[in-house]
Design an enzyme around this catalytic site. Structure first.
Site, PDB file in Angstrom:
ATOM      1  N   LYS A 112     -10.651  -1.803  20.400  1.00  0.00           N
ATOM      2  CA  LYS A 112     -10.528  -0.646  21.283  1.00  0.00           C
ATOM      3  C   LYS A 112     -10.423  -1.087  22.740  1.00  0.00           C
ATOM      4  O   LYS A 112     -11.378  -1.583  23.324  1.00  0.00           O
ATOM      5  CB  LYS A 112     -11.733   0.300  21.164  1.00  0.00           C
ATOM      6  CG  LYS A 112     -11.419   1.640  21.845  1.00  0.00           C
ATOM      7  CD  LYS A 112     -12.645   2.443  22.230  1.00  0.00           C
ATOM      8  CE  LYS A 112     -13.201   2.096  23.581  1.00  0.00           C
ATOM      9  NZ  LYS A 112     -12.308   2.365  24.727  1.00  0.00           N
ATOM     10  N   GLU A 147     -20.667  -9.666  26.098  1.00  0.00           N
ATOM     11  CA  GLU A 147     -20.353 -10.338  27.368  1.00  0.00           C
ATOM     12  C   GLU A 147     -20.514  -9.262  28.425  1.00  0.00           C
ATOM     13  O   GLU A 147     -19.703  -8.338  28.503  1.00  0.00           O
ATOM     14  CB  GLU A 147     -18.924 -10.894  27.293  1.00  0.00           C
ATOM     15  CG  GLU A 147     -18.723 -12.067  28.216  1.00  0.00           C
ATOM     16  CD  GLU A 147     -18.110 -11.641  29.513  1.00  0.00           C
ATOM     17  OE1 GLU A 147     -18.899 -11.364  30.466  1.00  0.00           O
ATOM     18  OE2 GLU A 147     -16.889 -11.561  29.594  1.00  0.00           O
ATOM     19  N   CYS A 151     -16.664 -10.062  36.059  1.00  0.00           N
ATOM     20  CA  CYS A 151     -18.084 -10.098  35.687  1.00  0.00           C
ATOM     21  C   CYS A 151     -18.786 -11.299  36.313  1.00  0.00           C
ATOM     22  O   CYS A 151     -19.968 -11.239  36.603  1.00  0.00           O
ATOM     23  CB  CYS A 151     -18.242 -10.080  34.184  1.00  0.00           C
ATOM     24  SG  CYS A 151     -17.159 -11.250  33.374  1.00  0.00           S
ATOM     25  N   GLU A 173     -24.863  -4.927  39.947  1.00  0.00           N
ATOM     26  CA  GLU A 173     -23.456  -5.331  39.900  1.00  0.00           C
ATOM     27  C   GLU A 173     -22.605  -4.224  40.539  1.00  0.00           C
ATOM     28  O   GLU A 173     -22.623  -3.084  40.095  1.00  0.00           O
ATOM     29  CB  GLU A 173     -23.035  -5.548  38.438  1.00  0.00           C
ATOM     30  CG  GLU A 173     -21.600  -5.987  38.318  1.00  0.00           C
ATOM     31  CD  GLU A 173     -21.224  -6.390  36.891  1.00  0.00           C
ATOM     32  OE1 GLU A 173     -21.468  -5.597  35.974  1.00  0.00           O
ATOM     33  OE2 GLU A 173     -20.689  -7.498  36.720  1.00  0.00           O
TER      34      GLU A 173
HETATM   35  P1  NAP Z   1     -18.201   0.277  30.135  1.00  0.00           P
HETATM   36  O1  NAP Z   1     -18.471   1.732  30.009  1.00  0.00           O
HETATM   37  O2  NAP Z   1     -19.239  -0.678  29.714  1.00  0.00           O
HETATM   38  O3  NAP Z   1     -16.829   0.029  29.321  1.00  0.00           O
HETATM   39  C1  NAP Z   1     -16.512  -1.105  28.569  1.00  0.00           C
HETATM   40  C2  NAP Z   1     -15.943  -0.702  27.210  1.00  0.00           C
HETATM   41  O4  NAP Z   1     -16.960  -0.045  26.452  1.00  0.00           O
HETATM   42  C3  NAP Z   1     -14.794   0.301  27.297  1.00  0.00           C
HETATM   43  O5  NAP Z   1     -13.863   0.037  26.286  1.00  0.00           O
HETATM   44  C4  NAP Z   1     -15.508   1.608  27.055  1.00  0.00           C
HETATM   45  O6  NAP Z   1     -14.659   2.618  26.622  1.00  0.00           O
HETATM   46  C5  NAP Z   1     -16.503   1.227  26.004  1.00  0.00           C
HETATM   47  N1  NAP Z   1     -17.643   2.139  25.860  1.00  0.00           N
HETATM   48  C6  NAP Z   1     -18.177   2.976  26.779  1.00  0.00           C
HETATM   49  N2  NAP Z   1     -19.209   3.660  26.252  1.00  0.00           N
HETATM   50  C7  NAP Z   1     -19.342   3.254  24.978  1.00  0.00           C
HETATM   51  C8  NAP Z   1     -20.225   3.589  23.911  1.00  0.00           C
HETATM   52  N3  NAP Z   1     -21.198   4.490  24.063  1.00  0.00           N
HETATM   53  N4  NAP Z   1     -20.072   2.965  22.718  1.00  0.00           N
HETATM   54  C9  NAP Z   1     -19.102   2.042  22.541  1.00  0.00           C
HETATM   55  N5  NAP Z   1     -18.225   1.698  23.503  1.00  0.00           N
HETATM   56  C10 NAP Z   1     -18.349   2.284  24.718  1.00  0.00           C
HETATM   57  O7  NAP Z   1     -17.785  -0.066  31.588  1.00  0.00           O
HETATM   58  P2  NAP Z   1     -17.117   0.922  32.686  1.00  0.00           P
HETATM   59  O8  NAP Z   1     -17.761   2.270  32.652  1.00  0.00           O
HETATM   60  O9  NAP Z   1     -15.654   0.861  32.502  1.00  0.00           O
HETATM   61  O10 NAP Z   1     -17.529   0.193  34.028  1.00  0.00           O
HETATM   62  C11 NAP Z   1     -18.830   0.396  34.535  1.00  0.00           C
HETATM   63  C12 NAP Z   1     -19.406  -0.897  35.044  1.00  0.00           C
HETATM   64  O11 NAP Z   1     -19.478  -1.841  33.980  1.00  0.00           O
HETATM   65  C13 NAP Z   1     -18.582  -1.611  36.087  1.00  0.00           C
HETATM   66  O12 NAP Z   1     -18.755  -1.090  37.344  1.00  0.00           O
HETATM   67  C14 NAP Z   1     -19.103  -3.013  35.953  1.00  0.00           C
HETATM   68  O13 NAP Z   1     -20.306  -3.143  36.657  1.00  0.00           O
HETATM   69  C15 NAP Z   1     -19.364  -3.156  34.485  1.00  0.00           C
HETATM   70  N6  NAP Z   1     -18.243  -3.831  33.801  1.00  0.00           N
HETATM   71  C16 NAP Z   1     -18.415  -5.118  33.418  1.00  0.00           C
HETATM   72  C17 NAP Z   1     -17.369  -5.787  32.805  1.00  0.00           C
HETATM   73  C18 NAP Z   1     -17.492  -7.202  32.373  1.00  0.00           C
HETATM   74  O14 NAP Z   1     -16.489  -7.895  32.268  1.00  0.00           O
HETATM   75  N7  NAP Z   1     -18.672  -7.686  32.042  1.00  0.00           N
HETATM   76  C19 NAP Z   1     -16.149  -5.159  32.603  1.00  0.00           C
HETATM   77  C20 NAP Z   1     -16.013  -3.822  32.986  1.00  0.00           C
HETATM   78  C21 NAP Z   1     -17.075  -3.183  33.583  1.00  0.00           C
HETATM   79  P3  NAP Z   1     -13.960   3.593  27.702  1.00  0.00           P
HETATM   80  O15 NAP Z   1     -13.505   2.779  28.849  1.00  0.00           O
HETATM   81  O16 NAP Z   1     -12.846   4.159  26.944  1.00  0.00           O
HETATM   82  O17 NAP Z   1     -15.016   4.593  28.053  1.00  0.00           O
END
Ligand code: NAP
Ligand code: MG
Length: 500
Positions: free
Chosen positions: A198, A273, A307, A404
């Protein structure tokens, strides 16, 4: 559904984007069962550039059934490792052959500069498939001498088999959409697993194109299934599904914890990760020009949406002002704009939500008493642009130092000596990466051991290679991506013992 505005879409992508992108299930491209689609945005214009199918639990059900069949009785498990290896290699070749288009898709969907998309995201994705194609034929167990105390005189032949874990769910973020798909798919395919992937809702496009290339390469139906959609529905259904044997997640620590809870139902294996708040340390004996440029790149690369970004900059006290001034000067001169403009060094953030998040941190940091020596605000123009920002007078109680931000914002702090530095650098719930800039090789080695982080870069930053393991200490994650370490996430060990 909004009207699609194609003004920002390069001509070469217009036919790809002219129809809603579908789900890839069991080798077919299908609409979501619900019939729903969601809009895909160009972050540099805030305009809708296409639609993707909104897969949810019902679609995940079909994808899992397809992946299950391909694993339990399908051609994937009966193929030789060498046949699998050739198919995985071919995916790498096809990524390379379609590099221009993939890079354009990535720039359009994510916002990153086109040259970066091509040189980093696409090139590393191709490398990852090829690196993992090589491993497919080199997965082996061992023979183990056994001496069983309660069977005197017993003779046994014992050995281990390394077997694929089964059907894996993979949930990835939006910061390196194609590359994160490659990091996940490569080792899963090499070990013989089948997959339900996904992509993030913000950036579904390159994963869909990758699905087409995987099909073109001849990977059998059902081995890779791609469900575009939202985390709360499609993602949650993957994390909880009892026919999925393992879930691999990259994203926020908050959602990582939800994945762990959801996975408890069938105790599927989990690798994570997650986020970081990585220290980047400049000593007064460093080559300062290189260190200053490196410190800027460590935080401004990919708009800070990395990240492992060097978001806490620790500078030895005698050179603090000089380094802060140097990084600020670079920040003030960075060309911020559309990723398609060849002059652009920093593009927009990925989404309006991310822009608001980063803006919130900037406001909080300034209200807490930090001082912006560069940037400090969003850009007053369409698109999700924020200024590259350097904040000094930062301290460890501030949210800009503890949390972060995932944007181009660095918090600078002075330190006096090694002991103080190690204690400050490790004062974080995260432990993903660290940078150290010094000419003293012994000190560099000592610090590399003292810093609690999964990756330590010395006199460089953000160096990634398919062969180098990457992952987190502490709340930055479980398991490692890349390198042969990544294979372990997708294998289980079976002991076989034969009485002779
Ligand atoms: P996120 O919500 O953690 O999204 C990452 C992935 O998880 C996306 O595919 C998301 O889907 C999915 N997801 C969200 N809620 C879920 C759930 N309850 N069950 C299963 N999968 C789920 O991250 P974000 O909201 O895009 O970003 C928020 C913050 O996360 C950023 O500001 C940053 O601090 C951190 N982040 C970290 C990384 C990294 O590389 N470690 C990457 C991105 C973000 P959808 O996008 O379709 O909701
Ligand atoms: Mg987008």
């Amino acid at each position: 559904m909004s009207t699609i505005t194609t003004s920002s879409v390069p001509e070469s992508l217009q036919s790809f984007l002219s129809s809603p992108k579908k789900l890839f299930i069991d080798g077919d491209w299908v609409a979501a069962r619900s019939g729903k689609c969601f809009d895909v945005f160009d972050p540099s214009t805030d305009q809708v550039i296409g639609q993707a199918a909104e897969g949810d639990a019902a679609d995940v059900e079909l994808a899992v059934a397809a992946a299950r069949k391909a694993f339990d009785s399908g051609p994937w498990s009966s193929m030789t490792a060498s046949q699998r290896s050739r198919l995985i290699w071919k995916v790498g070749d096809l990524i390379e052959q379609n590099a221009d288009e993939l890079a354009q898709l990535e720039t359009l969907d994510n916002g990153k500069p086109l040259a970066v998309a091509k040189a980093a995201d696409v090139a590393l994705a191709a490398d990852m498939f090829r690196y993992m194609a090589g491993w497919a034929t080199k997965i082996e167990g061992s023979t183990i001498p056994v001496n069983v105390p309660y069977v005197p005189g017993g003779e046994f032949h014992a050995f281990t088999l390394k077997e694929p874990v089964g059907v894996v769910g993979q949930i990835i973020p939006w910061n390196f959409p194609l590359l994160m798909a490659a990091w996940k798919l490569g080792p899963a395919l090499a070990t013989g697993c089948t997959i339900v992937l996904k992509p993030a809702e913000q950036t579904p496009l390159s994963a869909v194109r990758l699905g087409e290339l995987i099909q073109e390469a001849g990977v059998p139906d059902g081995v890779v299934n791609i469900i575009t959609g939202f985390g709360e529905t499609a993602g949650a259904a993957i994390a909880a599904h009892d026919q999925i044997d393992k879930v691999a997640f990259t994203g926020s620590t908050e959602v990582g914890k939800l994945i762990v809870k959801a996975a408890a139902g069938n105790l599927k294996k989990v690798t994570l990760e997650l986020g970081g708040k990585s220290p980047n340390v400049v000593y007064d004996d460093a080559d300062l020009d290189t260190a200053i440029a490196g410190a800027a790149d460590a935080i401004f690369f990919n708009q800070g949406q990395v990240c492992s970004a060097g978001s806490r900059l620790f500078v030895q006290q005698g050179i603090y002002d000089e380094v802060v001034a140097g990084v600020s000067e670079i920040a003030n001169n960075l060309k911020v704009g559309s990723g398609f403009d060849s002059e652009t060094q920093m593009g927009p953030l990925v989404s309006r939500e991310q822009l608001e998040r980063v803006r919130g941190y900037l406001k909080a940091g300034l209200a807490d008493g930090a001082e912006a020596t560069a940037g400090g605000a969003a850009l007053d123009q369409p698109g999700y642009f924020v200024q590259p920002t350097v904040l000094k007078n930062a301290s460890k109680s501030m949210s800009i130092v503890r949390e972060e931000i995932f944007g181009p914002v660095v918090a600078a702090m002075p330190f006096a000596n090694d002991a103080e530095l190690v204690s400050q650098a490790n004062d974080s719930s995260y432990g993903l990466a660290a940078g150290i800039w010094t000419r003293d090789i012994s000190k560099a080695h000592r610090l590399a051991k003292s810093v609690k982080a999964g990756t330590v870069w010395i006199n460089c930053y953000s160096i990634f290679d398919a062969a180098l393991p990457f992952g987190g200490y502490k709340q930055s994650g479980w398991g490692r991506e890349m390198g042969h370490a990544a294979l372990e996430n997708y294998l289980q060990t079976k002991s076989v013992c034969i009485s002779l």
